[in-house]
Design a protein around this motif. Structure first.
Motif, mmCIF file in Angstrom:
data_model
loop_
_atom_site.group_PDB
_atom_site.id
_atom_site.type_symbol
_atom_site.label_atom_id
_atom_site.label_comp_id
_atom_site.label_asym_id
_atom_site.label_seq_id
_atom_site.Cartn_x
_atom_site.Cartn_y
_atom_site.Cartn_z
ATOM 1 N N ASP A 1 0.884 -1.173 0.000
ATOM 2 C CA ASP A 1 0.000 0.000 0.000
ATOM 3 C C ASP A 1 0.925 1.227 0.000
ATOM 4 O O ASP A 1 1.675 1.445 0.957
ATOM 5 C CB ASP A 1 -0.880 -0.027 1.257
ATOM 6 C CG ASP A 1 -1.820 1.178 1.328
ATOM 7 O OD1 ASP A 1 -1.329 2.331 1.197
ATOM 8 O OD2 ASP A 1 -3.021 0.967 1.508
ATOM 9 N N GLN B 1 0.498 4.542 0.170
ATOM 10 C CA GLN B 1 0.308 5.580 1.181
ATOM 11 C C GLN B 1 0.826 5.116 2.542
ATOM 12 O O GLN B 1 1.514 5.854 3.247
ATOM 13 C CB GLN B 1 -1.168 5.987 1.272
ATOM 14 C CG GLN B 1 -1.420 7.187 2.182
ATOM 15 C CD GLN B 1 -0.604 8.429 1.783
ATOM 16 O OE1 GLN B 1 -0.683 8.886 0.656
ATOM 17 N NE2 GLN B 1 0.212 8.946 2.704
ATOM 18 N N LYS B 2 0.483 3.865 2.907
ATOM 19 C CA LYS B 2 0.965 3.337 4.200
ATOM 20 C C LYS B 2 2.485 3.263 4.212
ATOM 21 O O LYS B 2 3.128 3.495 5.241
ATOM 22 C CB LYS B 2 0.368 1.951 4.453
ATOM 23 C CG LYS B 2 -1.075 2.017 4.921
ATOM 24 C CD LYS B 2 -1.579 0.655 5.338
ATOM 25 C CE LYS B 2 -3.045 0.771 5.774
ATOM 26 N NZ LYS B 2 -3.733 -0.495 5.732
ATOM 27 N N LEU C 1 4.546 5.264 2.629
ATOM 28 C CA LEU C 1 5.056 6.627 2.875
ATOM 29 C C LEU C 1 4.864 7.019 4.333
ATOM 30 O O LEU C 1 5.757 7.603 4.951
ATOM 31 C CB LEU C 1 4.356 7.635 1.958
ATOM 32 C CG LEU C 1 4.685 7.557 0.460
ATOM 33 C CD1 LEU C 1 3.956 8.664 -0.299
ATOM 34 C CD2 LEU C 1 6.192 7.658 0.220
ATOM 35 N N ASP C 2 3.684 6.696 4.891
ATOM 36 C CA ASP C 2 3.428 7.023 6.298
ATOM 37 C C ASP C 2 4.474 6.377 7.198
ATOM 38 O O ASP C 2 4.942 6.965 8.175
ATOM 39 C CB ASP C 2 2.028 6.523 6.718
ATOM 40 C CG ASP C 2 0.913 7.284 6.027
ATOM 41 O OD1 ASP C 2 1.187 8.359 5.457
ATOM 42 O OD2 ASP C 2 -0.233 6.789 6.029
ATOM 43 N N SER D 1 8.273 8.164 6.290
ATOM 44 C CA SER D 1 8.536 9.610 6.167
ATOM 45 C C SER D 1 9.112 10.227 7.438
ATOM 46 O O SER D 1 9.888 11.189 7.363
ATOM 47 C CB SER D 1 7.261 10.356 5.766
ATOM 48 O OG SER D 1 6.915 9.981 4.457
ATOM 49 N N PRO E 1 3.931 12.019 -2.263
ATOM 50 C CA PRO E 1 2.459 11.906 -2.316
ATOM 51 C C PRO E 1 1.912 12.297 -3.689
ATOM 52 O O PRO E 1 0.951 11.686 -4.172
ATOM 53 C CB PRO E 1 1.996 12.894 -1.233
ATOM 54 C CG PRO E 1 3.151 12.983 -0.289
ATOM 55 C CD PRO E 1 4.376 12.856 -1.138
ATOM 56 N N ILE F 1 2.350 9.234 -6.042
ATOM 57 C CA ILE F 1 1.407 8.099 -5.913
ATOM 58 C C ILE F 1 -0.004 8.500 -6.356
ATOM 59 O O ILE F 1 -0.799 7.656 -6.716
ATOM 60 C CB ILE F 1 1.437 7.445 -4.500
ATOM 61 C CG1 ILE F 1 0.894 8.363 -3.426
ATOM 62 C CG2 ILE F 1 2.841 6.960 -4.160
ATOM 63 C CD1 ILE F 1 0.798 7.667 -2.056
ATOM 64 N N GLN F 2 -0.278 9.814 -6.371
ATOM 65 C CA GLN F 2 -1.573 10.271 -6.928
ATOM 66 C C GLN F 2 -1.459 10.540 -8.430
ATOM 67 O O GLN F 2 -2.418 10.970 -9.063
ATOM 68 C CB GLN F 2 -2.020 11.546 -6.217
ATOM 69 C CG GLN F 2 -2.528 11.309 -4.802
ATOM 70 C CD GLN F 2 -2.322 12.512 -3.894
ATOM 71 O OE1 GLN F 2 -2.201 13.634 -4.382
ATOM 72 N NE2 GLN F 2 -2.274 12.260 -2.602
ATOM 73 N N GLY G 1 1.183 3.378 -8.668
ATOM 74 C CA GLY G 1 -0.130 3.926 -8.322
ATOM 75 C C GLY G 1 -1.260 3.353 -9.158
ATOM 76 O O GLY G 1 -2.362 3.892 -9.133
#
Ligand code: NAP
Length: 296
Positions: free
Chosen positions: A199, A201-202, A204-205, A208, A222, A225-226, A295
């Motif tokens: 995942d 986003q996870k 990166l969380d 970071s 971010p 990934i978008q 993505g």
């Protein structure tokens, strides 16, 4: 009393900086080659100049923030350039990223007319310009640096006098070597994450806030990934900076192998017509090599 400020070049960076100078209470006279770009600043209280020379006649300190070395030469030394309007004692602050040697040469020509110059390239992206949180690396005379401090404080947060004329541009090259190296690492890391079915986003969380954290990771990953390629800094301007870095490193005899590889990866994107996208689109060069799309 506050010195009167002229501002030449209201692009992504200059428009945010000029706006912050107005907010800080400076009298600001602006000029931009494409006149329509002056309108938001005039609505916010700026005066409109008719040429760089005209702005210089109305200003104590003139800031330039245009694209490349020939553009700075044109707005400062060209036919309607600052040099033709500036009074002795005027201070020119160039915030563009240009060749260190060209910056020294321009300063010399201004000095012959009694006009001071600081090279003061900036870092912090469009966000830093809009929020007044830029990093500014300044080369030139220490007294002029002190004189410029109120201006720098209105647009930036980390303001460092790094040495004599041209030293600001050299530090900016250091900055650009770091930025593209980090962006290359982010691109490889996200490619791996995608292939590993993580995942994004996870991922990166998770990383970071740790040792791998950086401005580029927090602000540009971010966007990657978008798949939002809106430029804070375009590939074309990034390439301009890497060309300056490669030339300066060549003159110094310094090997910068990763930077030259990244220059060529960006070159492949320019050849695909992607020069107006943001520099985080570097990831597309690796997607092209691997057949993996992030993505999706
Ligand atoms: P930009 O949005 O492309 O704006 C460039 C500005 O320069 C525009 O106002 C443009 O006028 C003007 N210009 C270019 N050539 C000119 C010429 N020959 N005569 C007169 N005006 C000219 O670029 P930017 O992102 O603001 O970048 C400006 C400088 O800051 C560059 O040196 C860049 O490397 C540096 N910088 C950018 C960033 C970033 O994240 N964007 C960060 C740090 C440093 P028009 O409107 O008429 O085209």
């Amino acid at each position: 009393m506050k010195e009167k400020i002229g501002f030449i070049g209201l692009g992504i960076m200059g428009s945010g900086m000029a706006s912050n100078l107005l907010k800080a209470g400076f009298d600001v006279c602006v000029w931009n080659r494409t006149a329509a770009r002056m309108s938001p600043l005039i609505d916010a209280g700026a005066q409109a100049g008719t040429s760089p020379a005209d702005v210089a006649t109305k200003s104590d300190i003139v800031i330039t923030c245009v694209s490349d070395t020939p553009d700075v030469e044109q707005v400062i030394l060209g036919e309607h350039g600052i040099i033709h309007g500036a009074k002795p004692g005027t201070l020119v602050i160039d915030c563009s990223t240009i060749s260190p040697q060209a910056s020294i040469d321009i300063a010399q020509k201004l000095h012959e007319k009694g006009v001071f110059m600081l090279d003061a390239p900036i870092s912090g992206g469009s966000e830093g310009a809009a929020n007044g949180t830029l990093s500014i690396m300044v080369g030139g005379d220490a007294t002029q640096f002190q004189r410029a401090m109120p201006v720098f404080e209105a647009v930036g947060k980390t303001i460092t006098h790094v040495g004599e004329q041209g030293a600001g541009q050299k530090v900016k090259i250091v900055n650009q070597i770091l930025v593209v190296g980090v962006m290359q690492a982010i691109s490889e890391a996200l490619l791996f994450a995608q292939a590993g079915e993580l995942d994004l986003q996870k991922t990166l969380d998770a990383v970071s806030g740790g040792a791998a954290g950086s401005w580029m990771l927090s602000n540009r990953a971010p966007q990657v990934i978008q798949r939002d390629w809106t430029p804070g800094f375009t590939i074309d301007l990034q390439q301009k900076d890497l060309r300056i870095a490669l030339q300066a490193a060549d003159q110094l005899g310094v090997p910068i192998p990763a930077t030259s590889l990244i220059f060529n990866l960006y070159r492949s994107l320019q050849q695909q017509g992607l020069g107006a996208e943001g520099n985080h689109a570097l990831v597309k060069a690796l997607e092209n090599l691997s057949g993996i799309t992030i993505g999706k």
